[in-house]
Design a protein around this motif. Structure first.
Motif, PDB file in Angstrom:
ATOM      1  N   LYS A 169       0.859  -1.313  -0.083  1.00 12.48           N
ATOM      2  CA  LYS A 169       0.007  -0.029  -0.131  1.00 12.48           C
ATOM      3  C   LYS A 169       0.956   1.312   0.227  1.00 12.48           C
ATOM      4  N   ALA A 224      -9.421   4.758  -5.827  1.00  8.68           N
ATOM      5  CA  ALA A 224      -9.030   3.321  -5.208  1.00  8.68           C
ATOM      6  C   ALA A 224      -7.636   3.310  -4.346  1.00  8.68           C
ATOM      7  N   CYS A 279      -8.124   4.863  -1.049  1.00  9.94           N
ATOM      8  CA  CYS A 279      -9.201   3.919  -0.416  1.00  9.94           C
ATOM      9  C   CYS A 279      -8.664   2.589  -0.164  1.00  9.94           C
ATOM     10  N   LEU A 280      -7.462   2.421  -0.325  1.00  3.89           N
ATOM     11  CA  LEU A 280      -6.564   1.181  -0.137  1.00  3.89           C
ATOM     12  C   LEU A 280      -7.376   0.299   1.022  1.00  3.89           C
ATOM     13  N   CYS A 329     -10.176   0.304   2.275  1.00  3.92           N
ATOM     14  CA  CYS A 329     -11.633   0.332   2.338  1.00  3.92           C
ATOM     15  C   CYS A 329     -12.091   0.022   0.850  1.00  3.92           C
ATOM     16  N   LEU A 330     -11.218  -0.724   0.127  1.00  3.97           N
ATOM     17  CA  LEU A 330     -11.722  -0.990  -1.235  1.00  3.97           C
ATOM     18  C   LEU A 330     -13.117  -1.549  -1.443  1.00  3.97           C
ATOM     19  N   LEU A 345     -15.979   0.636  -2.534  1.00  7.80           N
ATOM     20  CA  LEU A 345     -15.942   0.934  -3.879  1.00  7.80           C
ATOM     21  C   LEU A 345     -16.886  -0.164  -4.803  1.00  7.80           C
ATOM     22  N   ASP A 346     -17.199  -1.181  -4.100  1.00 11.76           N
ATOM     23  CA  ASP A 346     -17.758  -2.364  -4.952  1.00 11.76           C
ATOM     24  C   ASP A 346     -18.828  -2.096  -5.667  1.00 11.76           C
ATOM     25  N   LEU A 355      -3.621  -4.081  -7.201  1.00 10.79           N
ATOM     26  CA  LEU A 355      -4.701  -3.188  -6.982  1.00 10.79           C
ATOM     27  C   LEU A 355      -5.439  -3.279  -8.291  1.00 10.79           C
ATOM     28  N   ALA A 394      -7.829  -6.030  -8.236  1.00 12.10           N
ATOM     29  CA  ALA A 394      -9.027  -5.875  -7.264  1.00 12.10           C
ATOM     30  C   ALA A 394     -10.088  -5.175  -8.019  1.00 12.10           C
ATOM     31  N   VAL A 395      -9.615  -4.027  -8.721  1.00 10.53           N
ATOM     32  CA  VAL A 395     -10.700  -2.980  -9.297  1.00 10.53           C
ATOM     33  C   VAL A 395     -11.251  -3.583 -10.410  1.00 10.53           C
TER      34      VAL A 395
END
Ligand code: HEM
Length: 158
Positions: free
Chosen positions: A11, A80, A83-84, A86-87, A90-91, A141, A144-145
Motif C-alpha cells: 500500500k 482506489a 481507499c486502499l 476500504c476497497l 467501492l464495490d 490493486l 482488485a478494481v
C-alpha cells in the motif's frame, strides 16, 4: 477484495508512486491510452461521441470528450488509491461502472490490456522508482478494481 490482499508495504509503494503520477494524470493517462490503442487499435471504435467515430488515434486522443474519459479513468484509480484500506466500499460503484462498460460493448478481456497499458504508463512515469515490488503492488490493486468491475458482466447483476 478477499484474494491477494495488499500488504502494508505494498500500500505504501502504491501511495508513494501515485503521488508522482497524480501530479499530471492527463499526461500519464494519455500514455496509458496511447499504449492501449497501439496494442488493440480496434478499441477506438467503442468511443463515439455525438454518434461520430474517430478515424485516427490522434484525433481520439486529442478530443475533449476522450480527454474527459482519461480523467474519469484516472479518478477511479485515484479513488482506489485513496481507499486502499476500504476497497470493498467501492464495490457497488465499480460494479455499476462495469455494467456501463458491458452495455457499451466493452469486452471484459480488454481490461487485461488496459492493465498492461497502465503498468506501461506507470513505468514510463516513474522510471527506476517502478521497481518489481511496485509493479506487483499495482498489479494487485488493478486486479482488485477489475474484479469488482467484472460483476457488471455477470448476468445475475442485471
Ligand atoms: C477497454 C477499455 C475501456 C473502454 C473501451 C472504455 C469505454 C468507455 C466508454 C465508451 C464510455 C462512455 C463515454 C465516455 O464517458 O467517455 C466510458 C465511460 C467511463 N469509463 Fe471507460 N472504458 C474503458 C476503460 C475504463 C477503465 C479502466 C475505467 C476505470 C477504471 C473507466 C472508467 C470510466 C468512467 C468513470 C466512465 C464514465 C461513466 C459514467 O458516465 O457514469 N473506463 N468508458
Amino acid at each position: 477484495m478477499e484474494r491477494e490482499e495488499l500488504s502494508v508495504p505494498q500500500k505504501e509503494l502504491i501511495r508513494e508512486s501515485w503521488q508522482t503520477v497524480s501530479q499530471d494524470t492527463l499526461h500519464h493517462g494519455t500514455v496509458l491510452f496511447t499504449r492501449l490503442f497501439e496494442l488493440q487499435p480496434e478499441l477506438i471504435l467503442l468511443f463515439h461521441y455525438n454518434a461520430s467515430q474517430f478515424s485516427e488515434v490522434q484525433e481520439c486522443l486529442s478530443s475533449e470528450d476522450f480527454m474527459e474519459h482519461i480523467r474519469n479513468v484516472m479518478s477511479v484509480i485515484d479513488a482506489a488509491v485513496s481507499c486502499l484500506d476500504c476497497l470493498p466500499s467501492l464495490d457497488e460503484f465499480l460494479t455499476g461502472l462495469g455494467k456501463k462498460h458491458c452495455a457499451g460493448g466493452v469486452k471484459l478481456e480488454s481490461f487485461n490490456i488496459v492493465g498492461v497499458s497502465l503498468l506501461f504508463a506507470l513505468e514510463r512515469g516513474l522510471g527506476a522508482a517502478f521497481t518489481p515490488d511496485t509493479r506487483e503492488a499495482w498489479t494487485r490493486l488493478y486486479s482488485a478494481v477489475v474484479r469488482a468491475m467484472s460483476r457488471g458482466w455477470d448476468p445475475q447483476e442485471e
